[in-house]
Design a protein around this motif. Structure first.
Motif, mmCIF file in Angstrom:
data_model
loop_
_atom_site.group_PDB
_atom_site.id
_atom_site.type_symbol
_atom_site.label_atom_id
_atom_site.label_comp_id
_atom_site.label_asym_id
_atom_site.label_seq_id
_atom_site.Cartn_x
_atom_site.Cartn_y
_atom_site.Cartn_z
ATOM 1 N N ASP A 34 18.336 -0.723 -13.079
ATOM 2 C CA ASP A 34 19.761 -0.494 -13.338
ATOM 3 C C ASP A 34 20.096 0.966 -13.032
ATOM 4 N N ARG A 35 20.903 1.197 -11.994
ATOM 5 C CA ARG A 35 21.198 2.574 -11.604
ATOM 6 C C ARG A 35 22.006 3.320 -12.654
ATOM 7 N N GLY A 36 22.595 2.599 -13.582
ATOM 8 C CA GLY A 36 23.299 3.232 -14.689
ATOM 9 C C GLY A 36 22.372 4.025 -15.588
ATOM 10 N N LEU A 37 21.077 3.782 -15.474
ATOM 11 C CA LEU A 37 20.107 4.502 -16.302
ATOM 12 C C LEU A 37 20.159 6.007 -16.051
ATOM 13 N N GLU A 38 20.536 6.412 -14.835
ATOM 14 C CA GLU A 38 20.620 7.840 -14.515
ATOM 15 C C GLU A 38 21.578 8.573 -15.450
ATOM 16 N N ALA A 39 22.639 7.918 -15.865
ATOM 17 C CA ALA A 39 23.586 8.520 -16.804
ATOM 18 C C ALA A 39 23.282 8.099 -18.238
ATOM 19 N N ASP A 40 22.894 6.833 -18.423
ATOM 20 C CA ASP A 40 22.722 6.290 -19.773
ATOM 21 C C ASP A 40 21.552 6.889 -20.531
ATOM 22 N N LEU A 41 20.418 7.061 -19.882
ATOM 23 C CA LEU A 41 19.235 7.549 -20.601
ATOM 24 C C LEU A 41 19.408 8.988 -21.073
ATOM 25 N N THR A 44 13.712 13.423 -26.795
ATOM 26 C CA THR A 44 13.594 14.321 -25.651
ATOM 27 C C THR A 44 13.338 13.557 -24.368
ATOM 28 N N LEU A 45 14.235 13.727 -23.407
ATOM 29 C CA LEU A 45 14.018 13.156 -22.080
ATOM 30 C C LEU A 45 13.122 14.115 -21.323
ATOM 31 N N LEU A 46 11.890 13.707 -21.101
ATOM 32 C CA LEU A 46 10.927 14.568 -20.427
ATOM 33 C C LEU A 46 11.141 14.576 -18.922
ATOM 34 N N ARG A 47 11.477 13.405 -18.386
ATOM 35 C CA ARG A 47 11.659 13.285 -16.937
ATOM 36 C C ARG A 47 12.330 11.961 -16.628
ATOM 37 N N LEU A 48 13.134 11.970 -15.572
ATOM 38 C CA LEU A 48 13.744 10.754 -15.068
ATOM 39 C C LEU A 48 13.705 10.848 -13.556
ATOM 40 N N GLU A 49 13.060 9.888 -12.925
ATOM 41 C CA GLU A 49 12.940 9.942 -11.466
ATOM 42 C C GLU A 49 13.208 8.574 -10.858
ATOM 43 N N ARG A 50 13.579 8.626 -9.595
ATOM 44 C CA ARG A 50 13.806 7.385 -8.851
ATOM 45 C C ARG A 50 12.562 7.085 -8.033
ATOM 46 N N ARG A 51 12.142 5.839 -8.072
ATOM 47 C CA ARG A 51 11.003 5.361 -7.286
ATOM 48 C C ARG A 51 11.463 4.123 -6.525
#
Length: 77
Positions: free
Chosen positions: A34-41, A51-58
């Motif tokens: 879900d590409r909304g995760l980029e904003a939602d998480l 704490t959001l340690l990292r968010l990456e696209r794979r």
């Protein structure tokens, strides 16, 4: 946890459930398509104090790592 194929709000609901079950300081990995995760998480982490340690696209997936914060006000889903 892998929530691939599930749309908003399922990935956030699932990580909220997982965070409640683990000890403070534990890192939970979330995989979503879900590409909304980029904003939602990031927004969910800010709202809950985790704490959001990292968010990456794979490829077609997004992978996020969240560390559970201490218990107390503001640390719920």
């Amino acid at each position: 946890m892998d929530t691939s194929g599930a749309a908003c709000p399922v990935p956030i609901l699932e990580i909220a459930k997982a965070i409640r079950r683990v000890p403070v300081g534990t890192v939970v990995e979330l995989i979503s398509t879900d590409r909304g995760l980029e904003a939602d998480l990031p927004a969910w982490c800010e709202a809950t104090g985790h704490t959001l340690l990292r968010l990456e696209r794979r490829g077609a997936s997004y992978v996020g790592w969240v560390r559970k914060a201490g218990e107390g006000p503001g640390h719920g889903p």
